[in-house]
Design a protein around this motif. Structure first.
Motif, short mmCIF file in Angstrom:
data_model
loop_
_atom_site.label_atom_id
_atom_site.label_comp_id
_atom_site.label_asym_id
_atom_site.label_seq_id
_atom_site.Cartn_x
_atom_site.Cartn_y
_atom_site.Cartn_z
N SER A 38 -69.15 46.95 -47.75
CA SER A 38 -68.92 45.57 -47.33
C SER A 38 -69.41 44.55 -48.35
O SER A 38 -68.94 43.41 -48.38
N SER A 39 -70.36 44.94 -49.19
CA SER A 39 -70.88 44.01 -50.20
C SER A 39 -70.23 44.21 -51.57
O SER A 39 -70.57 43.51 -52.53
N TYR A 40 -69.31 45.15 -51.66
CA TYR A 40 -68.67 45.45 -52.95
C TYR A 40 -67.57 44.43 -53.25
O TYR A 40 -66.83 44.01 -52.36
N GLU A 41 -67.46 44.05 -54.50
CA GLU A 41 -66.38 43.16 -54.93
C GLU A 41 -65.88 43.65 -56.28
O GLU A 41 -66.66 43.81 -57.22
N GLY A 42 -64.60 43.89 -56.37
CA GLY A 42 -64.02 44.41 -57.61
C GLY A 42 -62.69 45.08 -57.33
O GLY A 42 -62.10 44.93 -56.26
N THR A 43 -62.22 45.83 -58.30
CA THR A 43 -60.93 46.51 -58.20
C THR A 43 -61.13 48.00 -57.99
O THR A 43 -61.97 48.61 -58.65
N VAL A 44 -60.37 48.55 -57.08
CA VAL A 44 -60.39 49.99 -56.83
C VAL A 44 -59.00 50.53 -57.14
O VAL A 44 -57.99 50.04 -56.62
N GLU A 45 -58.96 51.54 -58.00
CA GLU A 45 -57.69 52.20 -58.32
C GLU A 45 -57.80 53.67 -57.96
O GLU A 45 -58.87 54.27 -58.08
N ALA A 151 -45.52 64.26 -54.99
CA ALA A 151 -45.40 62.92 -55.57
C ALA A 151 -46.78 62.28 -55.60
O ALA A 151 -47.55 62.39 -54.64
N THR A 152 -47.10 61.63 -56.71
CA THR A 152 -48.38 60.94 -56.85
C THR A 152 -48.13 59.44 -56.85
O THR A 152 -47.39 58.92 -57.68
N LEU A 153 -48.74 58.75 -55.88
CA LEU A 153 -48.53 57.32 -55.72
C LEU A 153 -49.76 56.56 -56.23
O LEU A 153 -50.85 56.70 -55.67
N PRO A 154 -49.62 55.76 -57.28
CA PRO A 154 -50.76 54.97 -57.76
C PRO A 154 -51.02 53.78 -56.84
O PRO A 154 -50.08 53.10 -56.41
N ILE A 155 -52.27 53.53 -56.52
CA ILE A 155 -52.65 52.42 -55.65
C ILE A 155 -53.75 51.62 -56.33
O ILE A 155 -54.73 52.19 -56.83
N LYS A 156 -53.57 50.30 -56.36
CA LYS A 156 -54.57 49.41 -56.95
C LYS A 156 -54.87 48.30 -55.95
O LYS A 156 -53.95 47.61 -55.49
N VAL A 157 -56.14 48.14 -55.61
CA VAL A 157 -56.54 47.19 -54.57
C VAL A 157 -57.66 46.30 -55.10
O VAL A 157 -58.62 46.79 -55.71
N LYS A 158 -57.52 45.01 -54.85
CA LYS A 158 -58.60 44.07 -55.15
C LYS A 158 -59.45 43.90 -53.90
O LYS A 158 -58.95 43.50 -52.85
N VAL A 159 -60.72 44.22 -54.01
CA VAL A 159 -61.64 44.17 -52.87
C VAL A 159 -62.55 42.95 -53.02
O VAL A 159 -63.11 42.71 -54.09
N VAL A 160 -62.67 42.16 -51.95
CA VAL A 160 -63.55 41.00 -51.95
C VAL A 160 -64.55 41.14 -50.81
O VAL A 160 -64.33 41.89 -49.85
N ARG A 161 -65.65 40.42 -50.94
CA ARG A 161 -66.63 40.41 -49.85
C ARG A 161 -66.04 39.68 -48.65
O ARG A 161 -65.18 38.80 -48.80
N PRO A 162 -66.47 40.01 -47.45
CA PRO A 162 -65.94 39.31 -46.26
C PRO A 162 -66.14 37.81 -46.38
O PRO A 162 -67.26 37.34 -46.60
#
Length: 300
Positions: A38-45, A151-162
């Motif tokens: 919940s306190s993490y902020e950044g990009t997860v791939e 099949a391999t699906l690439p996923i990229k998500v920007k995570v922000v703090r609540p």
């Protein structure tokens, strides 16, 4: 699911039908931030690997590329007479099998060693003993009864703090009829040649400009797909109700009243017209169903 960059804070859930028919089906992916992140902020791939298994058949065999392995279960000294689909040169039973598994309608094959020739068959009903011939079914090609496609699906998500509560909006999608089954008239009654509203409302379709304005001004919008008893009002500053058609249940009304009065939830409603006289006036007789159609609600 495997993370390739960033912190592993995502729970990934997948919804998929048990059986996928050709050219149809769906894959629903749900991403949720774990409590520990919940306190993490950044990009997860990461990469989501999807494996589809199909029973081996003449159809699935025809779709496979690459050389076929040695045919298992083939019969030496056997010919399938008749039922030819196609033929061509082949230097071995394996090449014959590789040829026939690409032929539409081919379920069996026969290889003639004297001529190095392959015959693709649609049936094995003409089975006879004949020297110099090797025959077998297309389905037996060493895959133990299944074909696996990956099949391999690439996923990229920007995570922000609540975000703080005042910047969080909840959009009521539950009370918007997505594909109206009844007579729901358009907003504009001037469109006399097509009175029915065939498409529902959604924040990402006909209200996408509103969504863009809200995001540009720093608001975060969640979409509510359940009734009002299924969300915690303490997380949101405002509930946005736009053009609802579905009825509101007693438990929903009771909870919403408490959320507004005791939890400080803001409530913003954009309601459409509802006039019994107008609804009665725009009723019509449908020639297809041979029934009189009366609007179930006002505008949509």
């Amino acid at each position: 699911w495997a993370v390739t960059q960033g912190m592993d804070v995502l729970d990934v859930a997948v919804q998929v039908p048990e059986v996928l028919w050709p050219w149809s089906g769906y894959l629903g992916v749900e991403l949720r931030i774990r409590e520990a992140g919940s306190s993490y902020e950044g990009t997860v791939e990461g990469e989501l690997m999807v494996v589809v298994e199909s029973p081996v058949s003449a159809h699935t065999a025809n779709l496979q590329d690459g050389p076929a392995p040695e045919p298992h279960g083939a019969e030496d000294g056997c010919d399938y007479v008749g039922h030819d689909v196609s033929n061509g040169p082949a230097k071995s039973p394996a090449e014959c099998l590789a040829l026939c598994r690409r032929m539409a309608g081919s379920t069996h094959w026969t290889w003639w060693s004297l001529k190095d020739k392959c015959y693709c068959k649609s049936s094995a009903e003409g089975r006879v003993a004949k020297g110099g011939h090797t025959s077998g079914p297309v389905t037996l090609w060493g895959l133990e009864g299944t074909v696996r496609s990956t099949a391999t699906l690439p996923i990229k998500v920007k995570v922000v703090r609540p975000p703080r509560r005042a910047k969080r909006i909840l959009w009521d999608q539950f009370h918007s009829v997505q594909y109206p089954s009844g007579y729901i008239p358009r907003d504009s009654l001037d469109v006399a040649n097509d009175l029915l509203d065939w498409n529902g409302d959604h924040l990402h379709t006909n209200f996408r400009e509103l969504w863009g304005v809200l995001r540009k001004n720093g608001y975060y919008v969640d979409i509510l797909g359940t009734d009002y008893t299924g969300f915690d009002a303490a997380h949101y500053g405002t509930l946005l109700v736009v053009d609802p058609e579905e009825e509101f249940f007693h438990d929903e009304v009771h909870k919403l009243e408490g959320d507004v009065k005791r939890k400080g939830l803001g409530l913003l409603v954009f309601a459409d017209w509802y006039h019994k006289g107008v609804m009665k006036a725009i009723a019509f007789f449908d020639d297809n169903t041979k029934e009189h159609w009366t609007p179930v609600v006002g505008g949509a």
